[in-house]
Scaffold this motif. Sequence first.
Motif, mmCIF file in Angstrom:
data_model
loop_
_atom_site.group_PDB
_atom_site.id
_atom_site.type_symbol
_atom_site.label_atom_id
_atom_site.label_comp_id
_atom_site.label_asym_id
_atom_site.label_seq_id
_atom_site.Cartn_x
_atom_site.Cartn_y
_atom_site.Cartn_z
ATOM 1 N N GLN A 211 0.520 -1.184 -0.040
ATOM 2 C CA GLN A 211 0.018 0.302 0.417
ATOM 3 C C GLN A 211 0.495 1.603 0.080
ATOM 4 O O GLN A 211 0.156 2.262 -0.618
ATOM 5 C CB GLN A 211 -1.283 -0.468 1.209
ATOM 6 C CG GLN A 211 -1.941 -1.088 0.998
ATOM 7 C CD GLN A 211 -2.806 -1.042 2.371
ATOM 8 O OE1 GLN A 211 -3.432 0.065 2.884
ATOM 9 N NE2 GLN A 211 -3.138 -2.220 3.193
ATOM 10 N N GLU B 258 12.410 8.330 19.137
ATOM 11 C CA GLU B 258 10.566 8.791 19.292
ATOM 12 C C GLU B 258 10.478 9.405 20.365
ATOM 13 O O GLU B 258 10.771 8.572 21.417
ATOM 14 C CB GLU B 258 9.814 8.290 18.121
ATOM 15 C CG GLU B 258 10.236 8.082 16.919
ATOM 16 C CD GLU B 258 8.776 6.723 16.694
ATOM 17 O OE1 GLU B 258 8.214 6.254 17.217
ATOM 18 O OE2 GLU B 258 9.274 6.531 15.306
ATOM 19 N N GLN C 224 12.017 -0.014 14.732
ATOM 20 C CA GLN C 224 10.846 0.631 15.519
ATOM 21 C C GLN C 224 11.015 0.401 16.366
ATOM 22 O O GLN C 224 10.374 0.069 17.728
ATOM 23 C CB GLN C 224 9.886 -0.809 15.273
ATOM 24 C CG GLN C 224 8.542 0.225 14.648
ATOM 25 C CD GLN C 224 7.890 -0.744 14.339
ATOM 26 O OE1 GLN C 224 7.879 -1.912 13.922
ATOM 27 N NE2 GLN C 224 6.525 -0.706 14.955
ATOM 28 N N ASN D 43 8.889 1.750 18.938
ATOM 29 C CA ASN D 43 7.473 1.020 20.229
ATOM 30 C C ASN D 43 7.805 -0.034 20.181
ATOM 31 O O ASN D 43 7.340 -0.551 21.329
ATOM 32 C CB ASN D 43 6.228 1.590 19.546
ATOM 33 C CG ASN D 43 5.995 0.741 18.093
ATOM 34 O OD1 ASN D 43 6.950 0.759 17.584
ATOM 35 N ND2 ASN D 43 5.049 1.177 18.142
ATOM 36 N N VAL E 189 -2.342 -0.928 14.667
ATOM 37 C CA VAL E 189 -1.170 -1.113 14.869
ATOM 38 C C VAL E 189 -0.335 -0.167 14.795
ATOM 39 O O VAL E 189 -0.613 0.423 13.603
ATOM 40 C CB VAL E 189 -0.750 -2.550 14.777
ATOM 41 C CG1 VAL E 189 0.728 -2.761 15.489
ATOM 42 C CG2 VAL E 189 -1.383 -3.422 15.087
ATOM 43 N N TYR E 190 0.417 0.362 15.637
ATOM 44 C CA TYR E 190 0.802 1.620 14.995
ATOM 45 C C TYR E 190 2.427 1.418 14.404
ATOM 46 O O TYR E 190 2.983 0.695 15.376
ATOM 47 C CB TYR E 190 1.124 2.632 15.859
ATOM 48 C CG TYR E 190 1.732 3.618 15.823
ATOM 49 C CD1 TYR E 190 1.207 5.047 15.777
ATOM 50 C CD2 TYR E 190 3.157 4.255 16.504
ATOM 51 C CE1 TYR E 190 2.236 6.569 15.362
ATOM 52 C CE2 TYR E 190 4.029 5.527 16.204
ATOM 53 C CZ TYR E 190 3.217 6.469 16.256
ATOM 54 O OH TYR E 190 3.927 7.815 15.681
ATOM 55 N N LEU E 191 2.663 2.481 13.719
ATOM 56 C CA LEU E 191 3.934 2.595 12.933
ATOM 57 C C LEU E 191 5.039 3.085 13.015
ATOM 58 O O LEU E 191 5.882 3.171 13.923
ATOM 59 C CB LEU E 191 4.326 1.357 11.607
ATOM 60 C CG LEU E 191 5.359 1.730 10.670
ATOM 61 C CD1 LEU E 191 6.304 0.130 11.562
ATOM 62 C CD2 LEU E 191 5.437 1.359 9.366
ATOM 63 N N GLY E 192 4.204 4.818 12.924
ATOM 64 C CA GLY E 192 5.113 5.761 13.067
ATOM 65 C C GLY E 192 5.493 6.625 12.140
ATOM 66 O O GLY E 192 4.470 6.478 11.577
ATOM 67 N N ASP E 193 6.253 7.607 11.703
ATOM 68 C CA ASP E 193 6.442 8.755 11.289
ATOM 69 C C ASP E 193 6.134 8.314 9.648
ATOM 70 O O ASP E 193 6.463 7.796 9.068
ATOM 71 C CB ASP E 193 7.874 9.060 11.288
ATOM 72 C CG ASP E 193 7.725 10.740 10.745
ATOM 73 O OD1 ASP E 193 7.373 10.885 9.316
ATOM 74 O OD2 ASP E 193 8.254 11.292 11.155
ATOM 75 N N LEU F 289 1.500 6.599 10.626
ATOM 76 C CA LEU F 289 1.031 5.306 9.809
ATOM 77 C C LEU F 289 0.153 4.424 11.153
ATOM 78 O O LEU F 289 1.298 3.926 12.127
ATOM 79 C CB LEU F 289 2.394 4.516 8.992
ATOM 80 C CG LEU F 289 2.692 5.756 8.096
ATOM 81 C CD1 LEU F 289 4.513 4.709 7.511
ATOM 82 C CD2 LEU F 289 2.166 4.726 7.070
ATOM 83 N N PHE G 272 -1.896 0.783 11.062
ATOM 84 C CA PHE G 272 -2.398 -0.316 10.553
ATOM 85 C C PHE G 272 -3.660 -0.812 11.257
ATOM 86 O O PHE G 272 -3.716 -1.083 11.943
ATOM 87 C CB PHE G 272 -1.749 -1.085 10.467
ATOM 88 C CG PHE G 272 -2.134 -2.670 9.365
ATOM 89 C CD1 PHE G 272 -2.278 -1.736 8.097
ATOM 90 C CD2 PHE G 272 -1.751 -3.884 9.713
ATOM 91 C CE1 PHE G 272 -2.458 -3.482 7.142
ATOM 92 C CE2 PHE G 272 -2.273 -5.289 9.942
ATOM 93 C CZ PHE G 272 -2.522 -4.901 8.035
ATOM 94 N N GLU H 143 -5.467 -3.670 12.122
ATOM 95 C CA GLU H 143 -5.184 -4.653 11.797
ATOM 96 C C GLU H 143 -6.771 -5.769 11.628
ATOM 97 O O GLU H 143 -6.074 -6.729 11.331
ATOM 98 C CB GLU H 143 -3.468 -5.616 12.515
ATOM 99 C CG GLU H 143 -3.732 -6.685 12.796
ATOM 100 C CD GLU H 143 -1.975 -7.006 12.749
ATOM 101 O OE1 GLU H 143 -1.394 -6.344 12.039
ATOM 102 O OE2 GLU H 143 -1.602 -7.323 14.147
ATOM 103 N N SER I 280 -6.005 -2.054 5.764
ATOM 104 C CA SER I 280 -5.847 -0.395 5.598
ATOM 105 C C SER I 280 -4.717 0.039 6.507
ATOM 106 O O SER I 280 -4.671 -0.141 7.582
ATOM 107 C CB SER I 280 -7.232 1.104 5.345
ATOM 108 O OG SER I 280 -7.943 -0.169 4.798
ATOM 109 N N TRP I 281 -3.912 0.557 5.839
ATOM 110 C CA TRP I 281 -2.914 1.295 6.200
ATOM 111 C C TRP I 281 -2.684 2.688 6.193
ATOM 112 O O TRP I 281 -3.586 3.454 5.155
ATOM 113 C CB TRP I 281 -1.191 0.932 5.543
ATOM 114 C CG TRP I 281 -0.427 0.291 6.146
ATOM 115 C CD1 TRP I 281 -0.756 -1.096 5.680
ATOM 116 C CD2 TRP I 281 0.627 -0.323 7.534
ATOM 117 N NE1 TRP I 281 1.265 -1.629 6.540
ATOM 118 C CE2 TRP I 281 0.616 -0.768 7.052
ATOM 119 C CE3 TRP I 281 0.787 1.171 7.513
ATOM 120 C CZ2 TRP I 281 1.278 -1.402 8.270
ATOM 121 C CZ3 TRP I 281 1.537 0.746 9.540
ATOM 122 C CH2 TRP I 281 1.982 -0.294 9.292
#
Lengths: 982, 416, 95
Positions: A727, B253, B412, B414, C17-21, C56, C58, C60, C65-66
């Motif tokens: 995506q 972060e 990553q 977190n 679910v969190y990814l980051g910047d 970003l 997700f 899940e 979708s992201w």
Amino acid sequence: MSINRLTGGLIDHASPLQFTFDGKTFEGRKGDTLASALLANDVRLMGRSFKYHRPRGVLSAGSEEPNALVELRSGARREPNTRATTVELFDGLTADSQNRLGSLKFDALGVNDVFHRFFAAGFYYKTFMWPKAFWEKLYEPMIRHAAGLGSISLQDDPDVYDKGFLHCDLLVVGAGPAGLAAALTAGRAGARVILAEEDFLLGGRLIADTGTLTDMSGADWVGTAQAELATMDNVRIMPRTTVVGAYDHGVYGAVERISDHLAVPEDGKPRQVFWRIYSKRALVCAGAIERPIAFENNDRPGVMLAGAVRAYANRWAATPAPSVVVFTNNDDGHRTAADLVAKGVSVPTIVDTRDTAPDMQGTEVLAGAQIADTKGRLGVKSVTVKLINGQTRVIPCGAVAVSGGWNPNLGLTCHQRGRPVWSEKILSFVPGGDLPQGQSVAGAANGETSTHSALASGAQGAVDALESIGLTAQAGDLPAAEDRPVSVSPFWYVQGAKRAWVDFQNDVTVKDIKLSHQEGFRSVEHLKRYTTLGMATDQGKTANLTGLAVMAELTGKTIPETGTTIFRPPYTPVAMGALAGRSVGKAFHPTRLTPSHHWAAEQGAEFVEVGNWLRAQYFPRPGETHWRQAVDREVLATRSSVGVCDVTTLGKIDVQGADAAAFLNKIYANGFAKLAVGKVRYGLMLREDGIAYDDGTAARLAEDHFVVTTTTANAVPVYRNMEFARQCLWPDLDVQLISTTEAWAQYAVAGPNARKLLQKIVDPEFDITNDAFPFMACGEITVGGGLRARLFRISFSGELAFEIAVPTRYGDALIRRLMDEGQEFDLTPYGTEALGVMRIEKGHATGAELNGTTTALNLGMGRMVSKKKDCIGNTLSERDGLNTADALALVGLKPKGDGQIMTGSHLMAASGPVDAAHDQGYVTSAAYSPILESSIGLAFVKNGSNRLGETMRAVNPLEGGELLVELVSAHFVDPEGGRLRD
Amino acid sequence: MRYSGFRVIKEALTGHKGWTPAWRDASPQADYDYVIIGGGGHGLAAAYYLAAQFGGKRIAVLEKGWIGGGNVGRNTTIIRSNYMLDGNEPFYEFSLKLWEGLEQELNYNAMVSQRGILNLVHSDAQRDGARRRGNAMILNGSDAELLDTEGVRKLYPFLNFDNARFPIKGGLLHRRGGTVRHDAVAWGYARGADQLGVDIIQNCEVTGFRIENGKVKGVETSRGYIGAKKVASSVAGSSSRVMSLAGLRLPIESHVLQAFVSEGLKPTIPGVITFGAGHFYCSQSDKGGLVFGGDIDGYNSYAQRGNLPVVEDVVESGVALIPALGRVRLLRGWGGIMDMSMDGTPFIDRTPIDGLYFNGGWCYGGFKATPAAGWCLAHLLATDTPHETATAYRLDRFRTGHIVDEKGQGAQPNLH
Amino acid sequence: MIINHPLLGPRDAAEFVYLGDAGLIDRPDWQADDAAQAFHDYMYLRDNPAGLHRELWFHEQGDRSWLVVTRNTVTHEITNVELARDVAIAQGRGQ
């Protein structure tokens, strides 16, 4: 019944309830709290303070109670630190006092009070340092045993808790005048309303005070309001429900006490429910909390908040004593006096700090006077009043009703760290502008102190809140109610007191605050931390502002200049059981069962947790007394004939689309663009930082259709990352992904007879001979007469092997069919242990080797990382630090002679020092190989691939072992791979 | 003023009139040799050791608010040296040794209590990992013992042994680990530094750096410009914000980590325990509260507060491990802002700007590191070379590939 | 927290679910001369602002979708939510 039981009130005088406190039986009434019932029984002494173990009675009539903490119930249901003021009395209730050594009346730790001057704020930071060892051996254990409050049973909690989710347009927190007016206004407008009230009765001060609403008593008006709300389907009334936290985006946490007013929960009912409330708007109508005035010995049992004394008399028909002195700096104290007199309680004197105190018909008012001291070890017997002319007078009494003014109940308004602002009108902090998103405040919580203003602001608050989400409501006609102005003068503590308590539970006195100031701990945060002011179970609800006022005076600043105090969630302490809900015990996490689980259980398999999966670990047979016997047998049977293993837990990702191959070519470090249809390839994935991530296979079932497998552990994150790549990184590629891990049951069939076995079940039109279906072939087939299936000729064991997949609902049937057909080959089911042994014998890496710190180079797969294409991780894998000459390399280990290699051992040169400086690597995996009849292992060793043949020591100082090992190839069995291709 | 039991008694008998401020509330001078930004545990410790061990003079600590108000006052008070990797374990062992003598050195009782830390294991793979870690600890001069289930049961009979989703299969016991009264660490270092002449300047926010020709000259603050020969940033949680004032982007972060305390209880949990199958660790303070926490909320935040899902996740784990906790009440939660670095490992290093030094990226492990981080930062400031236990904590390690990733989670934050 | 998913409406953040910047969308060109430096900066350096942050998430437990969520890291207020794929295409990825 005792002389302290009055008439009237909202208790049922015809419903007696028996209860015990400290083993003694008492009688209370339905509608009582434990506190009101004890007071009615002339029990003022209910607890001991934290530090000095001072005798303490109840201070308040609500959840702000600092003193009257008890251990409620017994056995596994014992609850320490329970506020007697919030315990709804039930028949058979048992409670015991806590934090005492000996009886409540003769607490041996009361000695602390005798030596109180040695225990000033922060004294422990300055001593107990010599001799050094004594801190842990003597001082600290002593302190710990004297500290703490109640004790827990340490037995498993027998009750269950639930969680629930609620949605509403408007959450109204608190069902006093403001909350009821708000709920009526919003309910009538058709909005979805939740009205949460921590008490078991609605009404707040309306049922604790004596004023009228138009022509009704407060209680009667509450009754009609509640009845109207109950007819509205759009309104949910939640008594016994405390909103404990304000979280982001209008989410509130709330605890509903379903069964705490019962001896035990009804069958099938939880003790409590923790609700997550999703509100579009929230109106906090949480009322106000009265503050005490600090004076000498103001902590004796019987010294109470005036509003609480009034509530006990009016609502609970109880008085702490037949004779009550009122001490106040505001008009509200006079109201308490009037109500007590009306109830037949003697009020000999009102001590009012104001020179201009109003008169009261029939009751002496001492204007400009202060209480200088109290007497009575276990309960107030008299007060010493300092008169305006400087003279003192001793007045006998059994209780003192103290009012220092009312503080808005700010809790929820500052849970997102918003700062309250100072109101000179009420001499307290009121909610500031930076409230949590969607929240507003009404009534006394917002500094509206009269009943009229509470009703009006509640109704208007609802109108405004609904308007902001596009709903129209009318404030409607409000009942006529008192609208007295606030009259309060600043008076926080009586000067000259030797010990005047500010924080009752933690024993923080005015002097402690002065000492804190003297030693430089002057900011609010330092004050709190140094003196423990506001850090008790009541979070300083009755203490913080007074503490701040004392500090302000010392620093010569105003109170708002000195600081503000904010409250952190939860508003009142929450049973951890409620926050945990049902996710405890075996239900802590979901349990995922493989398709062959029930069959394996029938075979007597031992199971092991693999993430949330349960997998068969091995299949013991009668006569086998040690797990190793079963595992060795499974390995040998597989390698000599054929074995079967459920490998469904491996992640499976379906990849489809015209660009599927191009996509996988970017995902994997090695090339996939040219993989032929009908073929499988081993694939290694890197993280973008160049570290090895996961491995598995990708099978090309069609030009535009692949099936990717991942390790069990990484099934979810690999899919997530592939979606990210699809995506976010290469959105132009025509490719679609879906996880099919649960959709297909998959079995590994391994061993020299694997093909013969499968030929018995694969439908005859599919040729799986070695020529037609060679090593690394794959295809869509049917089995058992038309059942669609997928067949992959891949091997983790190193044997001639297949993996066969059928839709999950046929997984159970397939394993049973295989076992039937396999009898002639002595088909042996094997579990994760044998799987592990065979992969170590074969030198295959798993999570132990792909541990998130190792590279393809470390794993011996450096050449697989293509430099000719763009793929995730290849650029950063080239950094120097990941490619040093002495980089770790995966090798095999064999013991020199007997001995067992232990995973987690570190590798040292054959001789020389054993320490971190000489550490050369570590053992990642080890097993007993029944084929080699030896312990074997896999290890990462510095420059290991060039050191095969070298002898090293595998040291395990943790368990005292040291073993000489030889570095060998990691491929212990069939290194040429001939068996795979048979 | 020297603290002692004798002094406490004497003051008690004379009305506590003789106690003086624990540290001076200093006003800024025009310039200093060393300016340390951040009056937290690390900054105060660095100032103390710079003066006490390295002969540093003219030192100031600048604090935006009140000292000790950041993470040193918002943590779960645990000290330990149970790391696995070469780059880490010597440093944390150095730190633990400093803790062991800290109170006598500072003449301040920080209640260092080596109650033991037990990391539970619930699978063979975890036991293998514990063995590798335990061996690394011993090889680095620390202590470790591997317990089986019965060994764990002896120490903590009330854990869920019989009805657990993830059975307890043993644990790695680190007896020298334990807890410290966190606020006292900040105050003890502040008092010690103050006595050596360090200026502790509160309510002094750094608003900019004065940098000329690639060399730092001083800092702009809310209380005016302060010149400095060397400036160090030690502001965990706010590292990115402060260093951005010098034009630097960091591999960090900011995330929120919640922690919790229960109501006070009589002694219940003797040491520190960590659950291996969920996010939960717990100890009991001297005051009686169970102090516990779990994972970070997982999203970037400077808000010093968290949300319900993590609260529930932590408590679920706690009650799953200790079923008797069901009737214990959670009293209070709070949030601290963590510098989460890209490999879970901190930085103590020079920066590309001459005279500007950086200490940060401590993730949620900064408290236990306080003495050694202070010492190593002082060493770096005084000598311009890294201390021997902190050589891995370089800012350029992601460029060179010399990553120190205990958890193996990659870049990553977190997940560390 | 609640994330207003552009396709599915408001959803609890716990489903994600969190990814980051969101800068992680801007993966550098592997063949560029400065690829090593560019990938380093891309992978490791962060603005880490105290304020608006594009990040970003997700979905899940949902439609997978992201999303690119614009959220204030001080107040946690969310002001914009976009499909990450749309953002990526708009930024010219995959041209």
